[in-house]
Design an enzyme around this catalytic site. Sequence first.
Site, short mmCIF file in Angstrom:
data_model
loop_
_atom_site.label_atom_id
_atom_site.label_comp_id
_atom_site.label_asym_id
_atom_site.label_seq_id
_atom_site.Cartn_x
_atom_site.Cartn_y
_atom_site.Cartn_z
N LYS A 1 47.96 37.66 36.46
CA LYS A 1 47.67 39.07 36.15
C LYS A 1 48.53 39.58 35.01
CE LYS A 1 46.93 40.40 40.98
NZ LYS A 1 47.35 41.45 41.94
N LYS B 1 51.34 40.53 35.07
CA LYS B 1 52.11 41.68 35.55
C LYS B 1 53.52 41.22 35.89
CE LYS B 1 48.67 44.62 37.96
NZ LYS B 1 48.33 45.25 39.27
N1 C2G Z 1 44.62 51.80 44.03
C1 C2G Z 1 44.00 53.02 44.27
N2 C2G Z 1 44.34 54.10 43.54
C2 C2G Z 1 45.31 54.01 42.60
C3 C2G Z 1 45.95 52.79 42.35
C4 C2G Z 1 45.60 51.68 43.09
O1 C2G Z 1 43.11 53.12 45.15
N3 C2G Z 1 45.63 55.14 41.89
C5 C2G Z 1 44.20 50.63 44.83
C6 C2G Z 1 43.61 49.52 43.98
O2 C2G Z 1 42.23 49.78 43.70
C7 C2G Z 1 43.79 48.31 44.88
C8 C2G Z 1 45.11 48.64 45.63
O3 C2G Z 1 45.32 50.06 45.47
O4 C2G Z 1 42.73 48.24 45.83
C9 C2G Z 1 46.29 47.88 45.06
O5 C2G Z 1 46.36 48.17 43.67
P1 C2G Z 1 47.17 47.12 42.74
O6 C2G Z 1 48.49 46.86 43.35
O7 C2G Z 1 47.06 47.61 41.34
O8 C2G Z 1 46.29 45.83 42.97
P2 C2G Z 1 45.61 44.89 41.85
O9 C2G Z 1 46.62 44.56 40.82
O10 C2G Z 1 44.34 45.53 41.47
O11 C2G Z 1 45.39 43.54 42.69
O12 C2G Z 1 42.91 39.80 44.20
C10 C2G Z 1 42.89 41.21 44.03
C11 C2G Z 1 44.16 41.68 43.35
O13 C2G Z 1 45.30 41.20 44.06
C12 C2G Z 1 44.19 43.21 43.28
#
Ligand code: C2G
Length: 133
Positions: free
Chosen positions: A45, A47
């Site tokens: 990612k 990240k």
């Molecule tokens: N999320 C949300 N609202 C936000 C930020 C995040 O609803 N303002 C949700 C994202 O849509 C996700 C969850 O919180 O469902 C976790 O977000 P992230 O940590 O950014 O996850 P991500 O990097 O999208 O990883 O295999 C799937 C990945 O691991 C998802």
Amino acid sequence: MKRIITYGTFDLLHYGHINLLRRAKAMGDYLVVVLSTDEFNWEEKKKKCYFSYEERKNLLEAIRYVDLVIPENNWEQKAVDVQEYHIDTFVMGDDWEGKFDFLRRYCDVVYLPRTPEISTTQIKKELQDNYGG
Ligand code: C2G
């Protein structure tokens, strides 16, 4: 016992994450959170997390909605996870809309509206802009 699963990095835990976890848990009785490892975040990612996997895991385990936290090591493990943990519903924020529909052969798939105006990326940017060197 309705079992729910969701995936994420959850770095710099914020109310958008909590909104997601609360709504996911409300869909069942048991919530499994599959947490991206530091290696997966960096290699797949691009990240770099502020908090380590262990620190992010500790934070998630303190949340009342979360029943189990396990590692996410790769993109391919979801089909195995939903079967191994007897999952009824897979839940993700709608920034992933449609991306995991292939899991419908194993369980329900639900995409929930993201919480607007908050993200880990934005938190980091505003801290840099307001307090950066
Ligand atoms: N999320 C949300 N609202 C936000 C930020 C995040 O609803 N303002 C949700 C994202 O849509 C996700 C969850 O919180 O469902 C976790 O977000 P992230 O940590 O950014 O996850 P991500 O990097 O999208 O990883 O295999 C799937 C990945 O691991 C998802």
